[in-house]
Design a protein around this motif. Sequence first.
Motif, mmCIF file in Angstrom:
data_model
loop_
_atom_site.group_PDB
_atom_site.id
_atom_site.type_symbol
_atom_site.label_atom_id
_atom_site.label_comp_id
_atom_site.label_asym_id
_atom_site.label_seq_id
_atom_site.Cartn_x
_atom_site.Cartn_y
_atom_site.Cartn_z
ATOM 1 N N MET A 158 0.837 -1.191 0.000
ATOM 2 C CA MET A 158 0.000 0.000 0.000
ATOM 3 C C MET A 158 0.876 1.247 0.000
ATOM 4 N N ARG A 159 0.313 2.318 -0.516
ATOM 5 C CA ARG A 159 1.013 3.600 -0.540
ATOM 6 C C ARG A 159 0.021 4.663 -0.092
ATOM 7 N N MET A 160 0.452 5.487 0.839
ATOM 8 C CA MET A 160 -0.389 6.543 1.359
ATOM 9 C C MET A 160 0.335 7.875 1.184
ATOM 10 N N LEU A 161 -0.376 8.872 0.701
ATOM 11 C CA LEU A 161 0.157 10.218 0.522
ATOM 12 C C LEU A 161 -0.701 11.161 1.360
ATOM 13 N N SER A 162 -0.093 11.776 2.371
ATOM 14 C CA SER A 162 -0.850 12.698 3.229
ATOM 15 C C SER A 162 -1.020 14.036 2.509
ATOM 16 N N THR A 163 -1.958 14.825 2.980
ATOM 17 C CA THR A 163 -2.168 16.151 2.385
ATOM 18 C C THR A 163 -0.966 17.052 2.627
ATOM 19 N N LYS A 164 -0.113 16.674 3.567
ATOM 20 C CA LYS A 164 1.113 17.444 3.827
ATOM 21 C C LYS A 164 2.255 17.024 2.900
ATOM 22 N N GLY A 165 2.002 16.046 2.012
ATOM 23 C CA GLY A 165 2.999 15.635 1.034
ATOM 24 C C GLY A 165 3.881 14.468 1.451
ATOM 25 N N ARG A 166 3.654 13.893 2.616
ATOM 26 C CA ARG A 166 4.469 12.775 3.077
ATOM 27 C C ARG A 166 3.960 11.462 2.474
ATOM 28 N N VAL A 167 4.861 10.685 1.901
ATOM 29 C CA VAL A 167 4.510 9.382 1.327
ATOM 30 C C VAL A 167 4.906 8.299 2.320
ATOM 31 N N VAL A 168 3.983 7.388 2.590
ATOM 32 C CA VAL A 168 4.213 6.299 3.529
ATOM 33 C C VAL A 168 3.871 4.992 2.822
ATOM 34 N N TYR A 169 4.729 3.998 2.993
ATOM 35 C CA TYR A 169 4.505 2.683 2.392
ATOM 36 C C TYR A 169 4.217 1.665 3.473
ATOM 37 N N GLY A 170 3.472 0.639 3.112
ATOM 38 C CA GLY A 170 3.161 -0.420 4.057
ATOM 39 C C GLY A 170 2.633 -1.652 3.350
ATOM 40 N N GLU A 171 2.043 -2.514 4.128
ATOM 41 C CA GLU A 171 1.468 -3.761 3.622
ATOM 42 C C GLU A 171 0.028 -3.857 4.113
ATOM 43 N N TRP A 172 -0.794 -4.589 3.399
ATOM 44 C CA TRP A 172 -2.173 -4.802 3.814
ATOM 45 C C TRP A 172 -2.544 -6.267 3.582
ATOM 46 N N ARG A 173 -3.600 -6.697 4.256
ATOM 47 C CA ARG A 173 -4.163 -8.027 4.066
ATOM 48 C C ARG A 173 -5.629 -7.994 4.465
ATOM 49 N N ILE A 174 -6.365 -9.008 4.060
ATOM 50 C CA ILE A 174 -7.763 -9.151 4.442
ATOM 51 C C ILE A 174 -7.855 -10.169 5.566
ATOM 52 N N ASP A 175 -8.558 -9.826 6.628
ATOM 53 C CA ASP A 175 -8.874 -10.764 7.698
ATOM 54 C C ASP A 175 -10.272 -11.290 7.398
ATOM 55 N N ASP A 176 -10.341 -12.454 6.738
ATOM 56 C CA ASP A 176 -11.629 -13.004 6.314
ATOM 57 C C ASP A 176 -12.537 -13.352 7.491
ATOM 58 N N GLU A 177 -11.956 -13.735 8.591
ATOM 59 C CA GLU A 177 -12.755 -14.122 9.755
ATOM 60 C C GLU A 177 -13.594 -12.955 10.260
ATOM 61 N N ASN A 178 -13.014 -11.757 10.261
ATOM 62 C CA ASN A 178 -13.715 -10.574 10.763
ATOM 63 C C ASN A 178 -14.185 -9.642 9.657
ATOM 64 N N GLY A 179 -13.873 -9.934 8.407
ATOM 65 C CA GLY A 179 -14.240 -9.047 7.312
ATOM 66 C C GLY A 179 -13.557 -7.701 7.423
ATOM 67 N N SER A 180 -12.292 -7.721 7.809
ATOM 68 C CA SER A 180 -11.553 -6.478 8.028
ATOM 69 C C SER A 180 -10.396 -6.339 7.060
ATOM 70 N N LEU A 181 -10.029 -5.099 6.771
ATOM 71 C CA LEU A 181 -8.814 -4.803 6.036
ATOM 72 C C LEU A 181 -7.775 -4.410 7.077
ATOM 73 N N CYS A 182 -6.648 -5.093 7.069
ATOM 74 C CA CYS A 182 -5.602 -4.844 8.065
ATOM 75 C C CYS A 182 -4.385 -4.251 7.363
ATOM 76 N N SER A 183 -3.778 -3.254 7.981
ATOM 77 C CA SER A 183 -2.594 -2.637 7.380
ATOM 78 C C SER A 183 -1.488 -2.498 8.410
ATOM 79 N N ARG A 184 -0.286 -2.501 7.891
ATOM 80 C CA ARG A 184 0.903 -2.325 8.729
ATOM 81 C C ARG A 184 1.790 -1.307 8.031
ATOM 82 N N ILE A 185 2.049 -0.204 8.717
ATOM 83 C CA ILE A 185 2.923 0.835 8.190
ATOM 84 C C ILE A 185 4.220 0.763 8.971
ATOM 85 N N LYS A 186 5.284 0.498 8.283
ATOM 86 C CA LYS A 186 6.565 0.258 8.950
ATOM 87 C C LYS A 186 7.092 1.486 9.683
ATOM 88 N N GLN A 187 6.851 2.680 9.149
ATOM 89 C CA GLN A 187 7.390 3.893 9.750
ATOM 90 C C GLN A 187 6.556 4.391 10.935
#
Length: 118
Positions: free
Chosen positions: A58-87
């Motif tokens: 995943m890639r996230m760009l804040s309105t302040k211009g900061r770019v953040v990278y991470g990973e995501w996965r689906i938790d099928d048991e709970n129907g959730s989207l889970c993300s992990r941002i390393k920074q």
Amino acid sequence: MKRSLLIALSAASVLLPQNALAADWMSGGEIMKELVGQELAFRGKLNGKIIYRKSGEMRMLSTKGRVVYGEWRIDDENGSLCSRIKQRRQAKEICYRTRHDGFGYRTDQGYKLMPLGF
């Protein structure tokens, strides 16, 4: 009059398909189909753009211009989207459920997600 109105509303709600109710949380499959691979604007405590790539990145760009990278996965048991941002969050995973909300989506964390380009 009030009682007959309540009975009519109760009967109507039983006849509606489950996914027709606005407060229903999306399943993992629906999240994959509707959110993954699309660039989305998000609004809440933070604002910006995010894209969940099919590769699990995943890639996230804040309105302040900061770019953040991470990973995501689906938790099928709970129907959730889970993300992990390393920074951020000491690389802790955060999971949230998503539902349809007018034009766009709303998360249980209070964020509004909207497709870009409209």
